[in-house]
Write a protein that holds these residues in place. Structure first.
Motif, PDB file in Angstrom:
ATOM      1  N   TRP A   1       0.817  -1.217   0.000  1.00 13.68           N
ATOM      2  CA  TRP A   1       0.000   0.000   0.000  1.00 13.68           C
ATOM      3  C   TRP A   1       0.848   1.263   0.000  1.00 13.68           C
ATOM      4  O   TRP A   1       0.438   2.302  -0.552  1.00 13.68           O
ATOM      5  N   LEU A   2       2.033   1.185   0.565  1.00 13.09           N
ATOM      6  CA  LEU A   2       2.937   2.334   0.496  1.00 13.09           C
ATOM      7  C   LEU A   2       3.397   2.562  -0.947  1.00 13.09           C
ATOM      8  O   LEU A   2       3.519   3.717  -1.397  1.00 13.09           O
ATOM      9  N   TYR A   3       3.658   1.467  -1.658  1.00 11.94           N
ATOM     10  CA  TYR A   3       4.014   1.584  -3.084  1.00 11.94           C
ATOM     11  C   TYR A   3       2.848   2.167  -3.883  1.00 11.94           C
ATOM     12  O   TYR A   3       3.058   3.020  -4.755  1.00 11.94           O
ATOM     13  N   ILE A   4       1.634   1.714  -3.586  1.00  7.93           N
ATOM     14  CA  ILE A   4       0.452   2.235  -4.285  1.00  7.93           C
ATOM     15  C   ILE A   4       0.328   3.740  -4.062  1.00  7.93           C
ATOM     16  O   ILE A   4       0.118   4.512  -5.007  1.00  7.93           O
ATOM     17  N   VAL A   5       0.480   4.169  -2.805  1.00  5.91           N
ATOM     18  CA  VAL A   5       0.380   5.596  -2.470  1.00  5.91           C
ATOM     19  C   VAL A   5       1.445   6.398  -3.211  1.00  5.91           C
ATOM     20  O   VAL A   5       1.166   7.444  -3.830  1.00  5.91           O
ATOM     21  N   SER A   6       2.692   5.922  -3.169  1.00  9.36           N
ATOM     22  CA  SER A   6       3.802   6.637  -3.803  1.00  9.36           C
ATOM     23  C   SER A   6       3.622   6.709  -5.320  1.00  9.36           C
ATOM     24  O   SER A   6       3.803   7.776  -5.931  1.00  9.36           O
ATOM     25  N   ILE A   7       3.270   5.588  -5.930  1.00 14.17           N
ATOM     26  CA  ILE A   7       3.069   5.545  -7.395  1.00 14.17           C
ATOM     27  C   ILE A   7       1.916   6.454  -7.809  1.00 14.17           C
ATOM     28  O   ILE A   7       2.013   7.206  -8.788  1.00 14.17           O
ATOM     29  N   LEU A   8       0.811   6.405  -7.059  1.00 12.48           N
ATOM     30  CA  LEU A   8      -0.341   7.258  -7.362  1.00 12.48           C
ATOM     31  C   LEU A   8       0.028   8.743  -7.271  1.00 12.48           C
ATOM     32  O   LEU A   8      -0.391   9.548  -8.105  1.00 12.48           O
ATOM     33  N   CYS A   9       0.817   9.090  -6.257  1.00  9.89           N
ATOM     34  CA  CYS A   9       1.241  10.490  -6.084  1.00  9.89           C
ATOM     35  C   CYS A   9       2.109  10.948  -7.259  1.00  9.89           C
ATOM     36  O   CYS A   9       1.926  12.048  -7.787  1.00  9.89           O
ATOM     37  N   VAL A  10       3.062  10.111  -7.663  1.00  7.87           N
ATOM     38  CA  VAL A  10       3.932  10.465  -8.786  1.00  7.87           C
ATOM     39  C   VAL A  10       3.115  10.643 -10.063  1.00  7.87           C
ATOM     40  O   VAL A  10       3.264  11.640 -10.785  1.00  7.87           O
ATOM     41  N   PHE A  11       2.218   9.693 -10.347  1.00  4.49           N
ATOM     42  CA  PHE A  11       1.443   9.763 -11.588  1.00  4.49           C
ATOM     43  C   PHE A  11       0.395  10.871 -11.540  1.00  4.49           C
ATOM     44  O   PHE A  11       0.075  11.462 -12.574  1.00  4.49           O
ATOM     45  N   THR A  12      -0.125  11.165 -10.353  1.00  7.78           N
ATOM     46  CA  THR A  12      -1.018  12.319 -10.213  1.00  7.78           C
ATOM     47  C   THR A  12      -0.251  13.598 -10.521  1.00  7.78           C
ATOM     48  O   THR A  12      -0.754  14.489 -11.217  1.00  7.78           O
ATOM     49  N   GLY A  13       0.980  13.688 -10.018  1.00 11.40           N
ATOM     50  CA  GLY A  13       1.834  14.837 -10.310  1.00 11.40           C
ATOM     51  C   GLY A  13       2.122  14.976 -11.794  1.00 11.40           C
ATOM     52  O   GLY A  13       2.102  16.090 -12.342  1.00 11.40           O
ATOM     53  N   ILE A  14       2.373  13.848 -12.475  1.00 11.88           N
ATOM     54  CA  ILE A  14       2.627  13.868 -13.926  1.00 11.88           C
ATOM     55  C   ILE A  14       1.419  14.436 -14.664  1.00 11.88           C
ATOM     56  O   ILE A  14       1.548  15.306 -15.541  1.00 11.88           O
ATOM     57  N   ILE A  15       0.229  13.957 -14.317  1.00  4.92           N
ATOM     58  CA  ILE A  15      -1.000  14.425 -14.969  1.00  4.92           C
ATOM     59  C   ILE A  15      -1.223  15.917 -14.714  1.00  4.92           C
ATOM     60  O   ILE A  15      -1.549  16.684 -15.625  1.00  4.92           O
ATOM     61  N   LEU A  16      -1.017  16.345 -13.452  1.00  2.58           N
ATOM     62  CA  LEU A  16      -1.169  17.771 -13.125  1.00  2.58           C
ATOM     63  C   LEU A  16      -0.159  18.625 -13.897  1.00  2.58           C
ATOM     64  O   LEU A  16      -0.495  19.719 -14.368  1.00  2.58           O
ATOM     65  N   GLY A  17       1.075  18.117 -14.027  1.00  3.48           N
ATOM     66  CA  GLY A  17       2.105  18.839 -14.777  1.00  3.48           C
ATOM     67  C   GLY A  17       1.747  18.983 -16.238  1.00  3.48           C
ATOM     68  O   GLY A  17       1.937  20.046 -16.839  1.00  3.48           O
ATOM     69  N   MET A  18       1.193  17.931 -16.816  1.00 10.25           N
ATOM     70  CA  MET A  18       0.793  17.966 -18.223  1.00 10.25           C
ATOM     71  C   MET A  18      -0.359  18.946 -18.440  1.00 10.25           C
ATOM     72  O   MET A  18      -0.369  19.710 -19.407  1.00 10.25           O
ATOM     73  N   TYR A  19      -1.320  18.945 -17.525  1.00 13.44           N
ATOM     74  CA  TYR A  19      -2.471  19.839 -17.659  1.00 13.44           C
ATOM     75  C   TYR A  19      -2.088  21.292 -17.394  1.00 13.44           C
ATOM     76  O   TYR A  19      -2.693  22.207 -17.953  1.00 13.44           O
ATOM     77  N   SER A  20      -1.085  21.518 -16.548  1.00 15.41           N
ATOM     78  CA  SER A  20      -0.693  22.887 -16.244  1.00 15.41           C
ATOM     79  C   SER A  20      -0.144  23.592 -17.487  1.00 15.41           C
ATOM     80  O   SER A  20      -0.291  24.807 -17.626  1.00 15.41           O
ATOM     81  N   VAL A  21       0.481  22.836 -18.386  1.00 20.90           N
ATOM     82  CA  VAL A  21       0.988  23.417 -19.633  1.00 20.90           C
ATOM     83  C   VAL A  21      -0.171  23.913 -20.487  1.00 20.90           C
ATOM     84  O   VAL A  21      -0.111  24.993 -21.085  1.00 20.90           O
ATOM     85  N   LYS A  22      -1.233  23.145 -20.493  1.00 19.01           N
ATOM     86  CA  LYS A  22      -2.419  23.494 -21.291  1.00 19.01           C
ATOM     87  C   LYS A  22      -3.024  24.822 -20.858  1.00 19.01           C
ATOM     88  O   LYS A  22      -3.547  25.587 -21.676  1.00 19.01           O
ATOM     89  N   TYR A  23      -2.936  25.110 -19.562  1.00 19.86           N
ATOM     90  CA  TYR A  23      -3.567  26.312 -19.021  1.00 19.86           C
ATOM     91  C   TYR A  23      -2.579  27.457 -18.770  1.00 19.86           C
ATOM     92  O   TYR A  23      -2.926  28.439 -18.136  1.00 19.86           O
ATOM     93  N   MET A  24      -1.358  27.316 -19.291  1.00 18.30           N
ATOM     94  CA  MET A  24      -0.395  28.407 -19.183  1.00 18.30           C
ATOM     95  C   MET A  24      -0.818  29.576 -20.064  1.00 18.30           C
ATOM     96  O   MET A  24      -1.410  29.386 -21.126  1.00 18.30           O
ATOM     97  N   GLY A  25      -0.484  30.780 -19.626  1.00 20.42           N
ATOM     98  CA  GLY A  25      -0.744  31.954 -20.452  1.00 20.42           C
ATOM     99  C   GLY A  25       0.151  31.952 -21.680  1.00 20.42           C
ATOM    100  O   GLY A  25       1.257  31.410 -21.657  1.00 20.42           O
ATOM    101  N   GLU A  26      -0.311  32.586 -22.741  1.00 21.61           N
ATOM    102  CA  GLU A  26       0.448  32.606 -24.001  1.00 21.61           C
ATOM    103  C   GLU A  26       1.790  33.313 -23.824  1.00 21.61           C
ATOM    104  O   GLU A  26       2.803  32.896 -24.381  1.00 21.61           O
ATOM    105  N   PHE A  27       1.806  34.371 -23.030  1.00 18.89           N
ATOM    106  CA  PHE A  27       3.036  35.132 -22.808  1.00 18.89           C
ATOM    107  C   PHE A  27       4.088  34.265 -22.129  1.00 18.89           C
ATOM    108  O   PHE A  27       5.244  34.207 -22.552  1.00 18.89           O
TER     109      PHE A  27
END
Length: 216
Positions: free
Chosen positions: A19-45
């Motif tokens: 379960w510790l591995y599940i928590v850690s893996i989920l956190c990393v992959f959640t971070g990856i998804i958030l990072g990818m989406y943050s690019v989409k919502y960046m300002g043009e400037f």
């Protein structure tokens, strides 16, 4: 230690800390998804600023070329303190929430970098992301996940011992064993650092030279 014994210990460790591995893996992959989406919502400037910086950095006409030593030192600075901090958090008993945040941030950084290169540089960015970001993170991400789990496991162990009033002289030997595990993690981490510093830039440089210029 034979390969079978080592694999047996690894399997046992994964089972005991599933379960510790599940928590850690989920956190990393959640971070990856958030990072990818943050690019989409960046300002043009902001996005144009980053694209201009990135294209100037990897421009094949850049006379200075690639400083592998600088990348190596920067890579150590970016990655080694994270592992050392995870080691320290495992000794603090209350470090688990911070460990989870570190996993999220690591995932966010990878997701943002990968997504931004593809979004900002188009087709050229796909090759640059695959050759320049992916190889070392195949090493880094498992190192971060394993270090996080070992740190959380040790923290939980200390917490249980404290509540059960089982503090003994063996705590010193446990800390030594715990630290040795982190030394092994650091050795593997340096494989990723070498890839990021010397191998990935070489392939990216050849890719850019073959393309002639970076364009969408």
């Amino acid at each position: 230690m034979s390969t079978n014994t080592l694999m047996s210990k690894i399997n046992k460790h994964i089972q005991e800390n599933f379960w510790l591995y599940i928590v850690s893996i989920l956190c990393v992959f959640t971070g990856i998804i958030l990072g990818m989406y943050s690019v989409k919502y960046m300002g043009e400037f902001e996005q144009n600023d980053l694209v201009n910086y990135l294209t100037s950095f990897i421009d094949p006409s850049n006379a200075n070329g690639i400083s592998y030593k600088l990348i190596f030192l920067q890579s150590i600075k970016n990655n080694l303190p994270v592992i050392i901090f995870l080691w320290f958090l495992g000794l603090t008993i209350v470090g688990i929430p911070i460990i989870i945040i570190i996993d999220l941030l690591k995932g966010f950084t990878v997701g943002f970098t990968f997504s931004f290169m593809i979004s900002g540089l188009g087709k050229s960015g796909i090759g640059i992301a695959i050759l320049g970001v992916l190889p070392q993170n195949i090493i880094y991400i498992p190192c971060i996940i394993f270090a996080s789990v070992v740190s959380m496991e040790f923290s939980i162990m200390l917490l249980k011992d404290k509540f059960n009033k089982q503090w003994t002289s063996s705590i010193t030997s446990r800390i030594v064993y715990y630290s040795l595990i982190f030394i092994v993690i650091i050795i593997f981490l340096f494989i990723g650092i070498i890839i990021e510093s010397y191998i990935a830039p070489y392939f990216v440089k050849n890719l850019i030279n073959n393309l002639g210029s970076v364009s969408k």
